[in-house]
Design an enzyme around this catalytic site. Structure first.
Site, PDB file in Angstrom:
ATOM      1  N   TRP A 109     -50.529  59.993 -86.697  1.00 51.75           N
ATOM      2  CA  TRP A 109     -51.572  58.801 -86.669  1.00 51.75           C
ATOM      3  C   TRP A 109     -50.531  57.380 -87.133  1.00 51.75           C
ATOM      4  O   TRP A 109     -49.587  57.481 -87.862  1.00 51.75           O
ATOM      5  CB  TRP A 109     -52.584  58.877 -87.891  1.00 51.75           C
ATOM      6  CG  TRP A 109     -53.318  60.170 -87.463  1.00 51.75           C
ATOM      7  CD1 TRP A 109     -54.347  60.441 -86.180  1.00 51.75           C
ATOM      8  CD2 TRP A 109     -53.772  61.091 -88.596  1.00 51.75           C
ATOM      9  NE1 TRP A 109     -54.835  61.313 -86.457  1.00 51.75           N
ATOM     10  CE2 TRP A 109     -54.645  61.929 -87.819  1.00 51.75           C
ATOM     11  CE3 TRP A 109     -53.464  61.220 -90.091  1.00 51.75           C
ATOM     12  CZ2 TRP A 109     -55.377  62.991 -88.566  1.00 51.75           C
ATOM     13  CZ3 TRP A 109     -53.955  62.575 -90.549  1.00 51.75           C
ATOM     14  CH2 TRP A 109     -54.955  63.079 -89.912  1.00 51.75           C
ATOM     15  N   VAL A 112     -50.105  56.800 -90.912  1.00 50.54           N
ATOM     16  CA  VAL A 112     -49.024  57.627 -91.762  1.00 50.54           C
ATOM     17  C   VAL A 112     -47.734  58.014 -91.113  1.00 50.54           C
ATOM     18  O   VAL A 112     -46.723  57.168 -91.388  1.00 50.54           O
ATOM     19  CB  VAL A 112     -49.681  58.832 -91.941  1.00 50.54           C
ATOM     20  CG1 VAL A 112     -48.898  59.967 -92.860  1.00 50.54           C
ATOM     21  CG2 VAL A 112     -51.259  58.812 -92.743  1.00 50.54           C
ATOM     22  N   CYS A 113     -47.956  58.665 -90.019  1.00 45.10           N
ATOM     23  CA  CYS A 113     -46.625  59.111 -89.416  1.00 45.10           C
ATOM     24  C   CYS A 113     -45.893  57.962 -88.714  1.00 45.10           C
ATOM     25  O   CYS A 113     -44.827  58.054 -88.295  1.00 45.10           O
ATOM     26  CB  CYS A 113     -46.861  60.283 -88.451  1.00 45.10           C
ATOM     27  SG  CYS A 113     -47.653  61.689 -89.311  1.00 45.10           S
ATOM     28  N   LEU A 114     -46.461  56.887 -88.220  1.00 42.51           N
ATOM     29  CA  LEU A 114     -45.927  55.865 -87.671  1.00 42.51           C
ATOM     30  C   LEU A 114     -45.543  54.851 -88.775  1.00 42.51           C
ATOM     31  O   LEU A 114     -44.345  54.334 -88.978  1.00 42.51           O
ATOM     32  CB  LEU A 114     -46.779  55.045 -86.829  1.00 42.51           C
ATOM     33  CG  LEU A 114     -46.160  54.018 -86.010  1.00 42.51           C
ATOM     34  CD1 LEU A 114     -44.767  54.212 -85.213  1.00 42.51           C
ATOM     35  CD2 LEU A 114     -47.183  53.243 -84.929  1.00 42.51           C
TER      36      LEU A 114
END
Length: 209
Positions: A109, A112-114
């Site tokens: 997402w 978070v992950c980006l």
């Protein structure tokens, strides 16, 4: 040539955690549109020969989205346990080995992950761009706030077709123009349909000569 433009040889691409659980809980965008855009970005990286890293998290529970993995059948996504991709030393080592100081990222997402690797890469002195419509969050607010935070930190937002057009930049570059035109046709939505219509009309004109 303007120094702040992306070119095929001045950056590396990270496609982060485009996996099924994240996709199914996506609420900031239509899932089909994110898949379409992420696949277009992946195909563009192949066309232009851009160093590209695929990552996953806890891959034994969920694969990379098939449409993206199919673009890189030879690549096994780097599987992590860290929420922050940049905290996996294999990722940082890969980036260093490319020799690129500009990075382009997209992921699920956004919040978070980006967000986390974008902030970390900026702190390590990289120039970071992120593709907003090949990414997505668990809510519109989560996506938007992450985008705002990355921009505040110095990252540069872009979109799928802006990115592809920036790489091509001149239709006289015949070595990639045909493949990029096909990419627009396949993934470019209304513009792609417009291209097909134009080709149909050109075909009719040619047939009446």
């Amino acid at each position: 040539m303007t120094a702040n433009l992306l070119t095929p040889d001045n950056h590396a691409l990270l496609l982060i955690d485009h996996q099924y659980l994240q996709l199914l809980t996506l609420r900031s965008h239509e899932a089909s549109q994110v898949i379409n855009n992420a696949q277009a970005v992946a195909k563009a990286s192949k066309i232009f020969g851009i160093p590209t890293l695929l990552t996953t998290a806890i891959a034994e529970r969920q694969d990379l989205i098939k449409e993206i993995q199919d673009v890189f059948p030879e690549q096994v996504p780097l599987d992590r346990t860290t929420l922050n991709t940049w905290e996996d030393t294999r990722v940082v080592d890969w980036v260093r080995q490319t020799g690129k100081k500009k990075l382009v990222m997209a992921g699920l997402w956004t919040e978070v992950c980006l967000l986390l690797p974008v902030l970390s890469a900026l702190a390590d002195g990289y120039e970071v761009y992120f593709i907003t419509d090949a990414s997505g969050g668990a809510s519109r607010e989560a996506h938007d706030m992450a985008v705002a935070r990355m921009i505040q930190a110095g990252a540069v937002p872009t979109t799928t077709w802006s990115y592809v057009s920036e790489l091509q930049r001149d239709w006289a570059r015949e070595e990639t123009a045909g493949e990029v035109t096909k990419l627009f046709e396949e993934h470019g939505g209304g513009f792609g349909q417009g291209l097909r219509w134009e080709w149909q009309l050109l075909g009719l004109k040619e047939g009446t000569r």
